[in-house]
Write a protein that holds these residues in place. Structure first.
Motif: not given
Length: 165
Positions: A53, A56, A65
């Protein structure tokens, strides 16, 4: 044909140095696969999901991204690179010590997978001192690590420290 590079590590936590390698990589390749090493003998501070996470969110915040994917691997880096269809393995270099170690790894990987190149990317001068180990140590002692890691990593570290007691 898409040019894919694999960038492997533990990313415990993702640091600004790691993010710099990703930034440089997206300028050279169509896609960067960030491969988080997950090994039973290691006990990272952050869970795989927290590390993924942070990668990302941080890549998204930097505007690339869409070019970054996150996977886990538990074997050889070259096997992960082959599995992801990568033509290159990205490695960041902070100093001569990194260079010596990474040259050995590049030689071994080149023998194991001759079609996959190792690409060395130098750290930005202001990031050469940053390491995940030092970031964890500073955070554990209550220091502010926001100069060394993106905010998603800083927040994940805070949660990890609370879990660890």
């Amino acid at each position: 044909m898409s040019r894919v590079a694999l960038y492997s590590g533990t990313f415990d936590p993702l640091t600004n140095g790691h993010l710099d390698v990703i930034r440089q990589g997206v300028a050279l390749f169509d896609k960067i696969v960030v491969a988080i090493g997950v090994h039973p003998g290691k006990a990272p501070w952050l869970t795989f999901d927290e590390r993924a996470e942070a990668i990302r969110v941080s890549a998204g915040a930097e505007g690339y991204g869409a070019q970054v994917a996150v996977v886990s691997f538990d074997g050889l880096v070259v096997a992960a690179a082959k599995e992801q269809g990568a033509c290159a393995i990205l490695r960041g270099l902070r100093d001569g010590t990194d260079f010596d170690y990474e040259m050995q790894m590049a030689g071994m990987n080149g023998t194991l997978a001759p079609g996959i190149r190792t690409v060395f990317l130098p750290s930005a001068p202001g990031l050469r001192h940053v390491s995940g180990t030092l970031v964890r140590q500073i955070a554990a002692l209550g220091g502010d690590v926001s100069a060394f890691a993106p905010s998603a990593s800083v927040e994940a570290l805070k949660r990890a420290i609370q879990r660890r007691g």
